[in-house]
Structure formats: C-alpha cells, structure tokens
Design a protein around this motif. Structure first.
Motif, mmCIF file in Angstrom:
data_model
loop_
_atom_site.group_PDB
_atom_site.id
_atom_site.type_symbol
_atom_site.label_atom_id
_atom_site.label_comp_id
_atom_site.label_asym_id
_atom_site.label_seq_id
_atom_site.Cartn_x
_atom_site.Cartn_y
_atom_site.Cartn_z
ATOM 1 N N CYS A 206 0.823 -1.202 0.000
ATOM 2 C CA CYS A 206 0.000 0.000 0.000
ATOM 3 C C CYS A 206 0.862 1.259 0.000
ATOM 4 C CB CYS A 206 -0.915 -0.022 1.220
ATOM 5 S SG CYS A 206 -2.070 1.345 1.248
ATOM 6 N N CYS B 40 -0.553 4.313 0.567
ATOM 7 C CA CYS B 40 -1.316 5.356 1.240
ATOM 8 C C CYS B 40 -0.707 5.753 2.579
ATOM 9 C CB CYS B 40 -2.747 4.873 1.473
ATOM 10 S SG CYS B 40 -3.548 4.256 -0.001
ATOM 11 N N CYS C 285 -2.126 -3.438 -3.916
ATOM 12 C CA CYS C 285 -3.092 -3.131 -2.873
ATOM 13 C C CYS C 285 -4.443 -2.800 -3.499
ATOM 14 C CB CYS C 285 -2.571 -1.949 -2.059
ATOM 15 S SG CYS C 285 -3.733 -1.409 -0.806
ATOM 16 N N CYS D 143 -7.057 -1.374 -1.698
ATOM 17 C CA CYS D 143 -7.789 -0.641 -0.664
ATOM 18 C C CYS D 143 -8.773 0.345 -1.263
ATOM 19 C CB CYS D 143 -6.813 0.087 0.244
ATOM 20 S SG CYS D 143 -5.938 1.442 -0.544
ATOM 21 N N CYS E 144 -3.411 3.871 -4.645
ATOM 22 C CA CYS E 144 -3.200 2.461 -4.962
ATOM 23 C C CYS E 144 -3.940 2.047 -6.229
ATOM 24 C CB CYS E 144 -3.657 1.611 -3.791
ATOM 25 S SG CYS E 144 -2.603 1.808 -2.350
#
Ligand SMILES: [Zn+2]
Ligand SMILES: [Zn+2]
Length: 51
Positions: free
Chosen positions: A12, A14, A38, A40, A45
C-alpha cells in the motif's frame, strides 16, 4: 504537526490513518501479507503509475 506514516500494508502506498497503522479496513485485514497490488480503493493504490 501532522505525522506522516505509511500504511503498514507492504503493497500500500497510502498514508495510514491517525488512529491506525493502516489506511483502511482492507489493509487492516490484509495486514503484513505481501500482495502484488493493494486493493484498498484509494487513488494512491488504484493508479498503476507511481507518482
Ligand atoms: Zn492501499
Ligand atoms: Zn493501506
């Protein structure tokens, strides 16, 4: 001063939330499992190109 810490999920990109090691419930569930990408759902991402 804002604390910039990356989400603990390895794949990730973020920033983690202030109250969590992760940016989202998705990453929380994935934990430290290494994934290709990822999912999410955050723009960081979703984008294929890394800024
Ligand atoms: Zn992510
Ligand atoms: Zn994350």
């Amino acid at each position: 001063m804002a604390e910039n810490k990356k989400c603990a999920h390895p794949s990730c990109q973020c920033q983690a939330r202030a109250d969590s090691k992760y940016c989202s419930p998705y990453c929380e569930a994935a934990g430290t499992t290494t994934e290709i990408q990822c999912n999410c759902g955050h723009p960081e991402c979703s984008a294929t190109t890394t800024v």
